[in-house]
Design an enzyme around this catalytic site. Structure first.
Site, PDB file in Angstrom:
ATOM      1  N   TYR A  97     -21.537  -4.259  -3.474  1.00  0.00           N
ATOM      2  CA  TYR A  97     -21.429  -2.815  -3.703  1.00  0.00           C
ATOM      3  C   TYR A  97     -22.630  -2.346  -4.507  1.00  0.00           C
ATOM      4  O   TYR A  97     -22.894  -2.857  -5.592  1.00  0.00           O
ATOM      5  CB  TYR A  97     -20.119  -2.547  -4.464  1.00  0.00           C
ATOM      6  CG  TYR A  97     -19.797  -1.088  -4.664  1.00  0.00           C
ATOM      7  CD1 TYR A  97     -19.841  -0.191  -3.596  1.00  0.00           C
ATOM      8  CD2 TYR A  97     -19.432  -0.604  -5.915  1.00  0.00           C
ATOM      9  CE1 TYR A  97     -19.526   1.141  -3.779  1.00  0.00           C
ATOM     10  CE2 TYR A  97     -19.110   0.729  -6.109  1.00  0.00           C
ATOM     11  CZ  TYR A  97     -19.164   1.609  -5.032  1.00  0.00           C
ATOM     12  OH  TYR A  97     -18.849   2.932  -5.217  1.00  0.00           O
ATOM     13  N   ARG A 152     -35.143 -17.258  -9.847  1.00  0.00           N
ATOM     14  CA  ARG A 152     -34.839 -17.098 -11.265  1.00  0.00           C
ATOM     15  C   ARG A 152     -36.128 -17.337 -12.033  1.00  0.00           C
ATOM     16  O   ARG A 152     -37.063 -17.957 -11.516  1.00  0.00           O
ATOM     17  CB  ARG A 152     -33.774 -18.097 -11.714  1.00  0.00           C
ATOM     18  CG  ARG A 152     -34.230 -19.525 -11.575  1.00  0.00           C
ATOM     19  CD  ARG A 152     -33.186 -20.535 -12.031  1.00  0.00           C
ATOM     20  NE  ARG A 152     -33.769 -21.864 -11.993  1.00  0.00           N
ATOM     21  CZ  ARG A 152     -33.182 -22.926 -11.456  1.00  0.00           C
ATOM     22  NH1 ARG A 152     -31.992 -22.816 -10.879  1.00  0.00           N
ATOM     23  NH2 ARG A 152     -33.777 -24.092 -11.497  1.00  0.00           N
ATOM     24  N   LEU A 158      25.005   7.970   9.697  1.00  0.00           N
ATOM     25  CA  LEU A 158      24.935   9.060   8.722  1.00  0.00           C
ATOM     26  C   LEU A 158      23.866   8.744   7.677  1.00  0.00           C
ATOM     27  O   LEU A 158      23.977   7.765   6.936  1.00  0.00           O
ATOM     28  CB  LEU A 158      26.294   9.255   8.043  1.00  0.00           C
ATOM     29  CG  LEU A 158      27.491   9.400   8.988  1.00  0.00           C
ATOM     30  CD1 LEU A 158      28.759   9.705   8.206  1.00  0.00           C
ATOM     31  CD2 LEU A 158      27.225  10.471  10.049  1.00  0.00           C
ATOM     32  N   TYR A 168     -16.534 -14.694  -6.288  1.00  0.00           N
ATOM     33  CA  TYR A 168     -16.131 -13.498  -5.556  1.00  0.00           C
ATOM     34  C   TYR A 168     -16.916 -13.405  -4.247  1.00  0.00           C
ATOM     35  O   TYR A 168     -18.155 -13.437  -4.253  1.00  0.00           O
ATOM     36  CB  TYR A 168     -16.398 -12.229  -6.386  1.00  0.00           C
ATOM     37  CG  TYR A 168     -16.170 -10.984  -5.558  1.00  0.00           C
ATOM     38  CD1 TYR A 168     -14.886 -10.638  -5.129  1.00  0.00           C
ATOM     39  CD2 TYR A 168     -17.236 -10.174  -5.164  1.00  0.00           C
ATOM     40  CE1 TYR A 168     -14.673  -9.513  -4.332  1.00  0.00           C
ATOM     41  CE2 TYR A 168     -17.032  -9.051  -4.367  1.00  0.00           C
ATOM     42  CZ  TYR A 168     -15.758  -8.732  -3.950  1.00  0.00           C
ATOM     43  OH  TYR A 168     -15.550  -7.640  -3.148  1.00  0.00           O
ATOM     44  N   ASN A 219     -20.820 -24.802   0.804  1.00  0.00           N
ATOM     45  CA  ASN A 219     -20.274 -25.105  -0.509  1.00  0.00           C
ATOM     46  C   ASN A 219     -20.719 -24.022  -1.477  1.00  0.00           C
ATOM     47  O   ASN A 219     -21.909 -23.813  -1.663  1.00  0.00           O
ATOM     48  CB  ASN A 219     -20.764 -26.476  -0.973  1.00  0.00           C
ATOM     49  CG  ASN A 219     -19.991 -26.956  -2.178  1.00  0.00           C
ATOM     50  OD1 ASN A 219     -19.650 -26.165  -3.058  1.00  0.00           O
ATOM     51  ND2 ASN A 219     -19.719 -28.243  -2.231  1.00  0.00           N
ATOM     52  N   ARG A 246      23.120   9.250  -7.023  1.00  0.00           N
ATOM     53  CA  ARG A 246      23.361   8.159  -7.973  1.00  0.00           C
ATOM     54  C   ARG A 246      22.203   7.158  -8.016  1.00  0.00           C
ATOM     55  O   ARG A 246      22.135   6.316  -8.888  1.00  0.00           O
ATOM     56  CB  ARG A 246      24.682   7.447  -7.610  1.00  0.00           C
ATOM     57  CG  ARG A 246      25.916   8.298  -7.863  1.00  0.00           C
ATOM     58  CD  ARG A 246      27.159   7.785  -7.149  1.00  0.00           C
ATOM     59  NE  ARG A 246      27.186   8.151  -5.723  1.00  0.00           N
ATOM     60  CZ  ARG A 246      28.191   7.880  -4.892  1.00  0.00           C
ATOM     61  NH1 ARG A 246      29.232   7.205  -5.323  1.00  0.00           N
ATOM     62  NH2 ARG A 246      28.145   8.247  -3.621  1.00  0.00           N
ATOM     63  N   LYS A 257     -12.517 -10.934  -0.266  1.00  0.00           N
ATOM     64  CA  LYS A 257     -12.157  -9.597   0.213  1.00  0.00           C
ATOM     65  C   LYS A 257     -12.822  -9.329   1.549  1.00  0.00           C
ATOM     66  O   LYS A 257     -14.050  -9.420   1.652  1.00  0.00           O
ATOM     67  CB  LYS A 257     -12.586  -8.563  -0.824  1.00  0.00           C
ATOM     68  CG  LYS A 257     -12.260  -7.151  -0.455  1.00  0.00           C
ATOM     69  CD  LYS A 257     -13.502  -6.292  -0.493  1.00  0.00           C
ATOM     70  CE  LYS A 257     -13.384  -5.131   0.452  1.00  0.00           C
ATOM     71  NZ  LYS A 257     -14.621  -4.337   0.483  1.00  0.00           N
ATOM     72  N   GLY A 278      29.289  16.935   3.498  1.00  0.00           N
ATOM     73  CA  GLY A 278      30.234  15.823   3.598  1.00  0.00           C
ATOM     74  C   GLY A 278      30.051  15.030   4.881  1.00  0.00           C
ATOM     75  O   GLY A 278      29.362  15.461   5.811  1.00  0.00           O
ATOM     76  N   THR A 279      30.692  13.850   4.910  1.00  0.00           N
ATOM     77  CA  THR A 279      30.492  12.951   6.054  1.00  0.00           C
ATOM     78  C   THR A 279      31.077  13.515   7.349  1.00  0.00           C
ATOM     79  O   THR A 279      30.553  13.268   8.438  1.00  0.00           O
ATOM     80  CB  THR A 279      31.125  11.573   5.765  1.00  0.00           C
ATOM     81  OG1 THR A 279      32.464  11.755   5.285  1.00  0.00           O
ATOM     82  CG2 THR A 279      30.333  10.797   4.719  1.00  0.00           C
TER      83      THR A 279
HETATM   84  C1  UD1 Z   1      32.073   7.061   1.957  1.00  0.00           C
HETATM   85  C2  UD1 Z   1      33.511   7.258   2.428  1.00  0.00           C
HETATM   86  C3  UD1 Z   1      34.405   6.302   1.671  1.00  0.00           C
HETATM   87  C4  UD1 Z   1      33.943   4.877   1.886  1.00  0.00           C
HETATM   88  C5  UD1 Z   1      32.455   4.718   1.530  1.00  0.00           C
HETATM   89  C6  UD1 Z   1      31.968   3.369   2.000  1.00  0.00           C
HETATM   90  C7  UD1 Z   1      33.848   9.604   3.076  1.00  0.00           C
HETATM   91  C8  UD1 Z   1      34.384  10.921   2.668  1.00  0.00           C
HETATM   92  N1  UD1 Z   1      33.919   8.613   2.182  1.00  0.00           N
HETATM   93  O1  UD1 Z   1      32.044   7.414   0.588  1.00  0.00           O
HETATM   94  O2  UD1 Z   1      35.745   6.440   2.095  1.00  0.00           O
HETATM   95  O3  UD1 Z   1      34.720   3.992   1.116  1.00  0.00           O
HETATM   96  O4  UD1 Z   1      31.661   5.730   2.193  1.00  0.00           O
HETATM   97  O5  UD1 Z   1      30.658   3.101   1.588  1.00  0.00           O
HETATM   98  O6  UD1 Z   1      33.370   9.479   4.192  1.00  0.00           O
HETATM   99  N2  UD1 Z   1      26.099  11.576   4.325  1.00  0.00           N
HETATM  100  C9  UD1 Z   1      25.550  12.504   5.169  1.00  0.00           C
HETATM  101  N3  UD1 Z   1      25.865  13.821   4.972  1.00  0.00           N
HETATM  102  C10 UD1 Z   1      26.705  14.232   3.996  1.00  0.00           C
HETATM  103  C11 UD1 Z   1      27.260  13.272   3.147  1.00  0.00           C
HETATM  104  C12 UD1 Z   1      26.943  11.936   3.344  1.00  0.00           C
HETATM  105  O7  UD1 Z   1      24.794  12.195   6.063  1.00  0.00           O
HETATM  106  O8  UD1 Z   1      26.942  15.439   3.896  1.00  0.00           O
HETATM  107  C13 UD1 Z   1      25.744  10.165   4.538  1.00  0.00           C
HETATM  108  C14 UD1 Z   1      25.014   9.573   3.358  1.00  0.00           C
HETATM  109  O9  UD1 Z   1      23.613   9.648   3.551  1.00  0.00           O
HETATM  110  C15 UD1 Z   1      25.493   8.130   3.351  1.00  0.00           C
HETATM  111  C16 UD1 Z   1      26.835   8.187   4.033  1.00  0.00           C
HETATM  112  O10 UD1 Z   1      26.929   9.426   4.695  1.00  0.00           O
HETATM  113  O11 UD1 Z   1      24.635   7.304   4.113  1.00  0.00           O
HETATM  114  C17 UD1 Z   1      28.009   8.051   3.044  1.00  0.00           C
HETATM  115  O12 UD1 Z   1      27.915   9.088   2.088  1.00  0.00           O
HETATM  116  P1  UD1 Z   1      28.268   8.825   0.569  1.00  0.00           P
HETATM  117  O13 UD1 Z   1      28.112  10.108  -0.147  1.00  0.00           O
HETATM  118  O14 UD1 Z   1      27.531   7.663   0.060  1.00  0.00           O
HETATM  119  O15 UD1 Z   1      29.815   8.490   0.694  1.00  0.00           O
HETATM  120  P2  UD1 Z   1      30.692   7.610  -0.269  1.00  0.00           P
HETATM  121  O16 UD1 Z   1      31.055   8.420  -1.463  1.00  0.00           O
HETATM  122  O17 UD1 Z   1      30.059   6.304  -0.513  1.00  0.00           O
HETATM  123 CA    CA Z   2      28.118   5.425   0.044  1.00  0.00          CA
END
Ligand code: UD1
Ligand code: CA
Length: 456
Positions: free
Chosen positions: A386, A439, A8, A365, A376, A15, A350, A78-79
């Site tokens: 240049y 010179r 993922l 240089y 030497n 952050r 360089k 979301g994941t």
């Molecule tokens: C996630 C887990 C959490 C775990 C933590 C560990 C979930 C809901 N939460 O939280 O339980 O403790 O990782 O590090 O899974 N990503 C996507 N698409 C999205 C959202 C995220 O590809 O829509 C990818 C992000 O790029 C990242 C990874 O998923 O590499 C995790 O996402 P992140 O938002 O960092 O999740 P956490 O809040 O850390």
């Molecule tokens: Ca994370």
């Protein structure tokens, strides 16, 4: 048993407060997502799909050497949604998929293999990799029954006061039976504090269906996630220790591992000693018996055996056996330094070749030049490469003695066995075996000081 992986990597990483996608931030010089890909490959997972979204093109470009496929997540919901987007990759496959997050770069080959074994032996439908940690802030918590069975994973933001006290966290890495995962992904809802489709909820869904869920605790250092620059620096420290320990195991002396920064691709020969403050990056190879005194940066370079470097910068160049470099030398890209050469203090080289045994001891240089062996260079020589429009070449033959404060105005050729008088500005070819003086002659005006009334 067939296995594959989904990584993922579509999130933005708010952050991090960064204009580059989070998974492209580097740990010990390598993008986090590439570290994860490489670890998965080391654990013999060949079939790897990366879910991209935010900065998709950048992530694709950065991973293009890795032989992976991509799924696009349009909108980061979301994941769970991210894995859903890898549906085409998973469709029709039977076996195990390992889910990784691109922001957990510390996972190692052995931990991945152990997780796969544990998952297969236990005949689980899902196995989550977990860790005990003193401060679980930000991580999903593993909720277990009294008898130890995993019930569900609750995100930090969704935790009750009781759940917040749980110290066992979700690493974000799992093994899933592919079919069980795929058939439950569309049952996820986003009825939670973050309004996201959580992959973690698949665990509860499977549990409620009476499926076997495994949980394998590992050392927290394996699973640390990187969501902020502070966590990035913590991951860097862990990785740096691993890299330095590996080199010390191989017979390299590192005086202070806490202040020695060696990239993941660097190779170092035995009995080389590295003093504090060295930064060795990229595809650098360092030979045996070298001494790197404090405070150098060496990047993408090849350093042969018995070389001594101190407080210098060497970029994309090669340095032959028995050479000394520095202090305070700057060797710029595409330079080739022969054997037993001396590159002394405040010398810049360089895009030049320097032949064996040549000495460039101080304040010089040399740019766009081919220099022979046994030469030497006197103090303060400048290759004037240049002319304001183009860079020109300078050729210096073998055994040339270049006097102090010489200018070699390019393009110019100095042949073998020549001497150049100190202070010369050389604009014409110097024939073999000759002395060149270029010179003005000295004029002494006797009594001039007194005539001017300046005598004391
Ligand atoms: C996630 C887990 C959490 C775990 C933590 C560990 C979930 C809901 N939460 O939280 O339980 O403790 O990782 O590090 O899974 N990503 C996507 N698409 C999205 C959202 C995220 O590809 O829509 C990818 C992000 O790029 C990242 C990874 O998923 O590499 C995790 O996402 P992140 O938002 O960092 O999740 P956490 O809040 O850390
Ligand atoms: Ca994370």
């Amino acid at each position: 048993m067939y296995n594959c992986a989904v990584i993922l990597a579509a999130g933005e990483g708010k952050r991090m407060k960064s204009s580059i996608p989070k998974v492209l931030h580097k740990v010990c010089g390598r993008e986090m997502v590439n570290i994860v890909i490489d670890s998965a490959k080391k654990a013999q997972i060949e079939d790897i799909d990366v879910v991209i979204g935010k900065g998709a093109e950048q992530v694709k470009e950065a991973t293009k050497s890795r032989d992976v496929t991509y799924s696009l997540q349009d909108g980061q919901l979301g994941t769970g949604h991210a894995v859903l987007c890898a549906g085409d990759f998973l469709k029709g496959k039977e076996g195990t998929v390992v889910i990784f997050t691109g922001d957990s770069p510390l996972i190692e080959e052995d931990a991945i293999k152990n997780m796969l074994n544990f998952h297969n032996k236990g005949k689980y439908k899902a196995t989550v990799l977990t860790a005990e940690v003193d401060d679980p802030t930000g991580y999903g918590r593993i909720v277990r029954k009294k008898n130890g069975e995993v019930l569900k994973i609750v995100e930090h933001k969704d935790c009750s006061a009781e759940e917040l006290k749980i110290n066992e966290i979700n690493s974000g890495m799992y093994c899933f039976d592919i079919e069980s995962l795929v058939e439950n992904l569309d049952k996820l809802h986003n009825n939670n504090v973050q309004g996201e489709y959580y992959l973690t909820d698949v665990i509860e869904i499977l549990k409620n269906k009476g499926e076997r869920i495994g949980a394998l605790p590992v050392n927290f250092e394996e699973v640390m996630g990187v969501n902020s620059r502070l966590q990035l620096s913590k991951a860097e420290r862990v990785m740096r220790n691993r890299v330095n320990n590996m080199h010390m195991k191989n017979g390299i002396t590192i005086i202070d591992p806490n202040t020695t920064y060696i990239g993941l691709n660097v190779k170092i020969g035995r009995d080389t000693t590295i003093y504090p403050g060295n930064v060795i990056e990229g595809n650098t190879v360092i030979g045996e018996n070298c001494v790197l005194y404090p405070n150098s940066r060496i990047k993408d370079s090849t350093i042969d055996d018995n070389v001594i470097v101190q407080s210098s910068v060497i970029l994309s160049s090669s340095v032959g056996k028995n050479v000394t470099v520095g202090p305070f030398a700057y060797i710029r890209p595409e330079s080739v330094i022969g054997r037993s050469v001396k590159i002394g203090d405040f010398v810049e080289i360089k895009k030049s070749t320097i032949g064996d045994r040549t000495k460039v001891a101080h304040l010089t240089y040399i740019g766009d030049a081919e220099v022979g062996s046994g030469c030497n260079f006197g103090c303060g020589t400048v290759v004037v490469n240049y002319d304001g429009k183009v860079k020109n070449k300078t050729l210096v033959g073998n055994n040339s003695f270049i006097g102090c404060n010489t200018n070699l105005v390019s393009p110019v050729k100095v042949n073998d066995n020549t001497y150049i008088a100190a202070g010369s500005t050389i604009t014409d070819e110097v024939p073999e075996g000759s002395l060149a003086i270029a010179r003005a002659r000295q004029v002494n005006k006797e009594g001039w000081v007194y005539k001017k009334g300046l005598g004391k």
